[in-house]
Design a protein around this motif. Structure first.
Motif, PDB file in Angstrom:
ATOM      1  N   THR A 120       0.831  -1.207   0.000  1.00  0.00           N
ATOM      2  CA  THR A 120       0.000   0.000   0.000  1.00  0.00           C
ATOM      3  C   THR A 120       0.864   1.254   0.000  1.00  0.00           C
ATOM      4  N   SER A 121       0.204   2.400  -0.125  1.00  0.00           N
ATOM      5  CA  SER A 121       0.922   3.677  -0.075  1.00  0.00           C
ATOM      6  C   SER A 121       1.665   3.845   1.239  1.00  0.00           C
ATOM      7  N   ASP A 122       1.033   3.437   2.331  1.00  0.00           N
ATOM      8  CA  ASP A 122       1.688   3.559   3.639  1.00  0.00           C
ATOM      9  C   ASP A 122       2.921   2.668   3.715  1.00  0.00           C
ATOM     10  N   LYS A 180       5.708   4.299   1.721  1.00  0.00           N
ATOM     11  CA  LYS A 180       6.303   5.414   2.460  1.00  0.00           C
ATOM     12  C   LYS A 180       7.296   4.911   3.502  1.00  0.00           C
ATOM     13  N   GLU A 211       6.159  14.489  -2.993  1.00  0.00           N
ATOM     14  CA  GLU A 211       5.156  13.793  -3.772  1.00  0.00           C
ATOM     15  C   GLU A 211       5.637  13.566  -5.197  1.00  0.00           C
ATOM     16  N   GLU A 231       3.574   7.786  -9.233  1.00  0.00           N
ATOM     17  CA  GLU A 231       4.205   6.480  -9.392  1.00  0.00           C
ATOM     18  C   GLU A 231       4.417   6.148 -10.864  1.00  0.00           C
ATOM     19  N   MET A 234       1.942   9.481  -5.260  1.00  0.00           N
ATOM     20  CA  MET A 234       2.380   8.741  -4.087  1.00  0.00           C
ATOM     21  C   MET A 234       3.592   9.443  -3.511  1.00  0.00           C
ATOM     22  N   SER A 235       3.752   9.413  -2.208  1.00  0.00           N
ATOM     23  CA  SER A 235       4.872  10.110  -1.567  1.00  0.00           C
ATOM     24  C   SER A 235       6.120   9.263  -1.658  1.00  0.00           C
TER      25      SER A 235
END
Length: 281
Positions: free
Chosen positions: A233-235, A238, A248, A251, A270-271
């Motif tokens: 996931t994005s988390d 990160k 930021e 992707e 996405m960061s």
């Protein structure tokens, strides 16, 4: 089963890989992701024993890989084939001979010194090239091929080792999107059809999600994520890349997919740290 237990590698005061413990079942395709300097390449080189662990152990089945020497070590490096970002071919030799070099650890020293290969070995090498769609290049000098073709020659050479494990260290980092897809399709085909374990370092997140059933994320030498690609996931990203809201990036910029521009523009942000992801490790 390939098992790493508390594997650590130090270079002076710097710890490149820090107490990594992972188990990889036979036949799994694993992507290792992370920022440049996260320890990905060092990890693969320790598995292949190109460098030795400072601490910890590596085993494959009943073989204690981190302890073997001499002939046993050469046998392991035959069974655990390595594919490099820069191909490691002999440019002045023809493609067929480069592929045949994958048989060296299967043969006696005299035959190797005389550079004598059997008709069966030559046929096997041609079959490997045909499988990778580049049999027409067999008599060309390896140095005349494109980067994507050279990487496929390197994969064919790895197949000639009859390996149980293939380690691919950034195999698509220097390739354009089309050749990157061809190379990853080839590795996936080998994994699925031959049941060979494939562990590959990657920078592109969509590639890890598309091709790898399992993803290992590294940050500052430690494993911070280990799970199915669907959990990436994005988390999780990160955490792996140590990114912040200030950095930021879409992707799509790291994508190896060939997409229409309209699709690329719609890709979610996405960061991530752009310079770290886009540049080879």
């Amino acid at each position: 089963m390939l098992e790493l237990t508390n594997v650590t590698r130090r270079f002076g005061a710097n710890t490149a890989v820090d107490a990594v413990t992972v188990s990889i079942p036979q036949g799994q395709m694993v992507g290792v992701i992370g920022r440049s300097g996260a320890g990905k390449s060092t990890l693969l080189r320790m598995i292949n024993r190109l460098i030795d662990p400072s601490d910890g152990s590596i085993s494959f089945g009943d073989k204690q890989v981190s302890a073997i020497k001499g002939r046993e070590l050469r046998d392991w490096q035959r069974d655990c084939a390595m594919i490099f970002q820069q191909f490691n071919l002999v440019p002045r030799l023809d493609v067929l001979t480069n592929v045949l070099l994958g048989r060296l650890n299967h043969r006696n020293t005299i035959l190797n010194l005389l550079n004598i290969f059997s008709a069966e070995e030559r046929a096997q090498a041609l079959m490997a090239l045909e499988r990778l769609g580049i049999e027409q290049t067999a008599l060309q000098r390896a140095g005349t091929l494109s980067g994507g073709q050279q990487q496929r020659v390197a994969i064919a050479r790895a197949l000639m080792q009859s390996p149980k494990v293939i380690l691919a260290d950034e195999p698509i980092a220097s390739l354009d999107p089309l050749n990157a897809k061809i190379v990853m399709d080839s590795l996936k085909d080998i994994n699925e059809r031959d049941g060979i374990t494939v562990v590959t370092n990657l920078h592109t997140l969509d590639t890890a999600r598309t091709y790898c059933e399992r993803v290992i994320g590294m940050f500052h030498g430690k494993v911070v994520f280990d799970g199915p690609a669907s959990d990436l996931t994005s988390d999780a990203v990160k955490m792996i890349y140590g990114s912040t809201a200030e950095n930021e990036i879409s992707e799509a910029i790291t994508s190896t997919s060939i997409k229409e521009s309209s699709e690329t523009e719609k890709a979610p942000a996405m960061s991530l740290a752009s310079a770290e992801i886009a540049s080879p490790a």
